[in-house]
Structures are given as C-alpha cells and as structure tokens.
Motif scaffolding. Structure first.
Motif, short mmCIF file in Angstrom:
data_model
loop_
_atom_site.label_atom_id
_atom_site.label_comp_id
_atom_site.label_asym_id
_atom_site.label_seq_id
_atom_site.Cartn_x
_atom_site.Cartn_y
_atom_site.Cartn_z
N MET A 284 86.80 34.07 -13.84
CA MET A 284 86.05 32.93 -13.67
C MET A 284 85.89 32.38 -12.23
O MET A 284 84.67 32.17 -11.77
N SER A 285 87.02 32.31 -11.62
CA SER A 285 87.02 31.95 -10.15
C SER A 285 86.06 32.78 -9.40
O SER A 285 85.74 32.53 -8.19
N PHE A 286 86.09 34.22 -9.57
CA PHE A 286 85.47 34.92 -8.78
C PHE A 286 83.94 34.59 -8.70
O PHE A 286 83.37 34.89 -7.58
N THR A 287 83.28 34.62 -9.76
CA THR A 287 81.88 34.41 -9.87
C THR A 287 81.53 33.00 -9.43
O THR A 287 80.60 32.65 -8.74
N CYS A 288 82.66 31.98 -9.56
CA CYS A 288 82.40 30.64 -9.16
C CYS A 288 82.36 30.58 -7.58
O CYS A 288 81.56 30.04 -6.96
N PHE A 289 83.39 31.58 -7.05
CA PHE A 289 83.24 31.59 -5.64
C PHE A 289 82.24 32.52 -4.91
O PHE A 289 81.67 31.96 -4.01
N LEU A 290 81.70 33.37 -5.73
CA LEU A 290 80.56 34.26 -5.10
C LEU A 290 79.06 33.41 -4.96
O LEU A 290 78.42 33.78 -4.28
N PHE A 291 79.01 32.63 -6.25
CA PHE A 291 77.81 32.00 -5.98
C PHE A 291 77.74 30.36 -5.87
O PHE A 291 76.84 29.79 -6.17
N SER A 292 79.03 30.08 -5.43
CA SER A 292 78.74 28.57 -4.90
C SER A 292 77.81 28.07 -3.79
O SER A 292 76.99 27.35 -4.32
N PRO A 293 77.83 28.98 -2.81
CA PRO A 293 76.61 28.92 -1.70
C PRO A 293 75.40 28.92 -2.40
O PRO A 293 74.50 28.36 -2.25
N PHE A 294 75.31 29.87 -3.08
CA PHE A 294 73.84 30.05 -3.82
C PHE A 294 73.59 28.66 -4.76
O PHE A 294 72.09 28.43 -4.69
N TRP A 295 74.35 27.85 -5.52
CA TRP A 295 73.84 27.01 -6.08
C TRP A 295 73.64 25.74 -5.15
O TRP A 295 72.75 24.81 -5.27
N GLY A 296 74.43 26.02 -4.14
CA GLY A 296 74.27 24.85 -3.07
C GLY A 296 72.78 24.81 -2.61
O GLY A 296 72.05 23.75 -2.31
N LYS A 297 72.17 26.04 -2.09
CA LYS A 297 70.98 26.22 -1.89
C LYS A 297 69.81 25.98 -2.65
O LYS A 297 68.93 25.24 -2.53
N ILE A 298 70.08 26.47 -4.17
CA ILE A 298 69.19 26.46 -5.01
C ILE A 298 69.01 24.64 -5.35
O ILE A 298 68.04 24.23 -5.80
N SER A 299 69.91 23.99 -4.95
CA SER A 299 69.95 22.56 -5.30
C SER A 299 68.83 21.84 -4.67
O SER A 299 68.30 20.83 -5.10
N THR A 300 68.55 22.41 -3.59
CA THR A 300 67.42 21.76 -2.58
C THR A 300 66.32 22.10 -3.22
O THR A 300 65.48 21.44 -2.86
N PHE A 301 66.15 23.19 -4.02
CA PHE A 301 64.71 23.33 -4.57
C PHE A 301 64.73 22.71 -6.03
O PHE A 301 63.56 21.90 -6.33
N LEU A 302 65.86 22.59 -6.62
CA LEU A 302 65.84 22.24 -8.14
C LEU A 302 66.26 20.93 -8.40
O LEU A 302 65.95 20.32 -9.43
N SER A 303 67.08 20.36 -7.31
CA SER A 303 67.71 18.98 -7.34
C SER A 303 68.98 19.08 -8.08
O SER A 303 69.17 20.13 -8.97
N SER A 304 70.11 18.21 -7.70
CA SER A 304 71.46 18.49 -8.47
C SER A 304 71.43 18.24 -9.79
O SER A 304 71.98 19.09 -10.72
N ARG A 305 70.45 17.47 -10.32
CA ARG A 305 70.52 17.15 -11.68
C ARG A 305 69.82 18.33 -12.51
O ARG A 305 70.54 18.67 -13.72
N ALA A 306 68.93 19.01 -12.02
CA ALA A 306 68.47 20.26 -12.71
C ALA A 306 69.69 21.22 -12.65
O ALA A 306 69.78 21.87 -13.91
N VAL A 307 70.29 21.53 -11.51
CA VAL A 307 71.25 22.55 -11.22
C VAL A 307 72.54 22.14 -12.67
O VAL A 307 73.07 22.80 -13.13
#
Length: 399
Positions: free
Chosen positions: A52-75
């Motif tokens: 679980m921690s591995f994919t959390c690590f791998l995609f955390s920067p991805f979610w941070g960037k995606i939040s600029t498009f979708l907003s934090s509440r959507a993510v």
C-alpha cells in the motif's frame, strides 16, 4: 487568488477528516488475525502494508499535480471511493498475491487523500492560522485513527466481514462529505487534455517537477521526513503484530489500547504541540522530540514486564503524535499557493517511501528478533535529531 474559507467551513472539513481517519483504520487491528487465520508467513504483515505504501509513494506527486486541475475536493471524493474499492478487495482476498494486489490499489488512492487534505489547508487556511489548522488535521488524523483501531478491533473480534463492510460504507460517505463541504481550490480551470493527464499519470515526471523546488537545506529536511517515517512505521507495524504474537492480545485488546493512545495523542497535541507552535521555535523543538523518541524506543528493548512495556509504549505514542504536525508545519511553511500541491505531494511521497522501508523492515527483521524494529527505530530517531541540529544551524544561511 483564492479567498480563505470561514471557520465554519473549515470545521466541516475537519469533521470529514475525522470521519475518514476513523474509517481508514478499521482493518489494521484485524490484519494480524487475518494473516494468522489464512496461515500466511509472519513477514506478511509488513509486506502487505509496504504494498500500500509503495503506490502511495509512487503516485503522491501525481495527485498533488492533478489537484490543480480537479480541485482538492474532487480528488478526495475520487480517492475515498477508490480506497473503499481497494478495501473491499482486501476483504475477499485469501492469498498473498490477491492481498498484495488489493493493497497496491488501496495505496494508489490513499495518496490522493493524504496529499489533498494538506494541500487544501495550505490553499484555503489564513496564513495566521495555517500552522494551527495543520496541527488540528494531524491531531484529528492521529486521534481518530486510534479510535478507528478501537472500533475495528472490537468489531473484528465478532465479525471481520462486517468490519470491512462498515469501513467501505464510511469511506464512501467521507468522500461525499469532502466534496459537499469543501470549497473549490482549483488552480487551473482548464479542462486537461488526455495527453496532459497521461503525462501527469507518469509518476517519474511528477517527481522531476520537484527538482526546481529543492535545495541542500530542503534535501536534509526531507531526509529527516524519510528517516522518521521509517522509524514510526517500523515501530507501529511491529507493535501491532508484537502484542498479538508475544502477549497473545486479541484484536479487541489491541483496539482498546489504541483508544487510550487516541486520548494521549489528543492531550499531547492540544497542550505540548500547540504550546511549541505558539511559544517556541518548531525546528529546534524537533531536536529534543526526536531525541526523546530515541531514548524511549531504547527503553522498550530493555524491559520484559508487560505492564511496564505498555506504559513505555504509551509515552512513545505521545512523542510520535507531537513530532508529526511539527515536522509537517516546517515543510508547509516553505510552500506557496502555486507550489503547495507539488511540494506537499513530494512530502507525502517521501513519507510513504519511509512507510515502505519501515514496514518491509519490520516484517522481515521480525523473524530474527521480535524487538529489533524498536532498536532500529530508535537509531533512526537519533539520526533525525542530529540532522535537525544541522538543519537549524544552516537554515538562515542556506534558505
């Protein structure tokens, strides 16, 4: 520039954080029981959490960037629904392979939750109350995680399937609460193209974007984040399995013990942590907190009495609860509204990387010595204290 939210709106956000943290921890106290009932090897408790921690690590920067498009509440809505799906898969898994697959899926979505909770506070909380709000988030996360352990442990003693079912439902509800109660903090109102989304979905591209934000002083700070995360995770994963394996505690006792931890964490953060934020330099205070954690972890190795062992662990839980919001605050103070998603995504990635190493380390070293994780966690806390000394000395000159 976004307008800051009202205290009522922030209170509703805090309520959603509490509900999500409660539900997210239902499965942890019953995981050792599941592993033993399925006849899986002892190291599986660390391997499953590492997945679980591995994919959390791998995609955390991805979610941070995606939040600029979708907003934090959507993510947060998407992530909680996905996390619920991952937990349902975990509930029906019976082999090492299917459990790891479920954990990998859950970790992918957990990264979105962890990142966007912090990003939202940085984006929408007034500068004067940001440190306080980050501490409240960390406190609620710790306290309600402990209560989640209690609820999961007690329910799991009667019915493991029901425990998972309740967790899935509450995760979906918390996702809806985030979306309804939160303000839109979307930075880029353009609809991203498929090419942009595919690019952002590449986790390595997301990591490369952090390069421009990092300097020598930041590198040291994130090494501290990594080491302290390894130490906390190795300790936590080992403790959860240790009291089941060595003391034969049931999941109900494990859950009740975590409830006590919740009250201790609440008291520690509401008093000691808030006092440090208001009256002391947070960076210097972390030196003493890490040192105290190292000493406490060392003491665990020396005691054999069950009651004394539990008392020392309760002391450490208080120390562990204090350092997390303080370290988080040091990182957050360096973020701006424009780079908050990327920076906090990287922070969560490094923290998750520590969770990977910590859980794997705890799982595999357990077969060589039940208390070895406590020993090495203490060493990592001691190193973190020395690195914070270096950080404080060079902060003004190299910032």
């Amino acid at each position: 520039m976004l307008q800051t939210v009202t205290r009522k709106q922030m209170a509703l956000f805090f309520a959603a954080v509490a509900l999500q943290s409660l539900a997210a921890n239902f499965a942890h106290p019953i995981t050792p029981t599941i592993i033993q009932d399925l006849g899986l090897p002892d190291y599986m408790f660390g391997l499953a959490f590492a997945g679980m921690s591995f994919t959390c690590f791998l995609f955390s920067p991805f979610w941070g960037k995606i939040s600029t498009f979708l907003s934090s509440r959507a993510v947060l809505l998407i992530s909680n629904l996905g996390y619920a799906a991952g937990q349902w898969l975990f509930a029906v898994s019976t082999t090492v392979e299917t459990i790891l697959a479920a954990r990998l899926i859950a970790g992918f979505f957990v990264g979105g939750v962890s990142v966007c909770v912090l990003t939202y506070v940085i984006n929408c909380s007034p500068v004067g109350t940001r440190a306080k709000d980050l501490t409240i988030v960390a406190t609620l996360t710790t306290v309600f995680a402990a209560f989640g352990y209690m609820v999961g442990g007690v329910l799991g003693a009667y019915s493991i399937p029901f425990t998972f079912a309740l967790q899935v439902v509450l995760l979906c509800v918390s996702g809806g609460c985030f979306y309804i109660w939160m303000k839109n903090d979307q930075l880029d109102e353009r609809r991203p193209t498929k090419r942009e989304l595919l690019k952002e979905a590449n986790p390595f591209i997301s990591f490369l974007e952090v390069r421009d934000l990092l300097c020598k002083i930041f590198v040291i700070l994130f090494v501290v984040v990594l080491l302290s995360s390894i130490a906390s995770t190795a300790y936590d994963q080992c403790f959860n399995y240790f009291i089941k394996d060595q003391f034969h505690f049931s999941s109900a006792y494990n859950g009740l013990l975590r409830a006590i931890v919740g009250f201790i964490s609440l008291a520690a953060n509401a008093t000691i942590c808030m006092w440090i934020i208001r009256n002391r330099d947070v960076k210097h205070s972390l030196i003493w907190i890490f040192a105290a954690g190292a000493v406490t972890l060392g003491a665990m190795i020396l005691v054999e009495d069950v009651i004394l062992f539990i008392i020392i662990n309760l002391i450490f839980f208080a120390i562990n609860a204090i350092y997390i919001p303080l370290l988080q605050d040091v990182v957050a103070k360096s973020a701006t509204h424009e780079n908050s998603g990327v920076l906090m995504g990287f922070y969560n990635a490094i923290k998750s990387l520590g969770m990977i190493f910590g859980s794997l380390f705890a799982g595999f070293i357990y077969v060589y010595g039940a208390k070895l994780s406590f020993l090495y966690a203490g060493i990592f806390f001691a190193i973190s204290a020395f690195l914070m000394v270096w950080y404080c000395r060079h902060f003004k000159t190299e910032k």
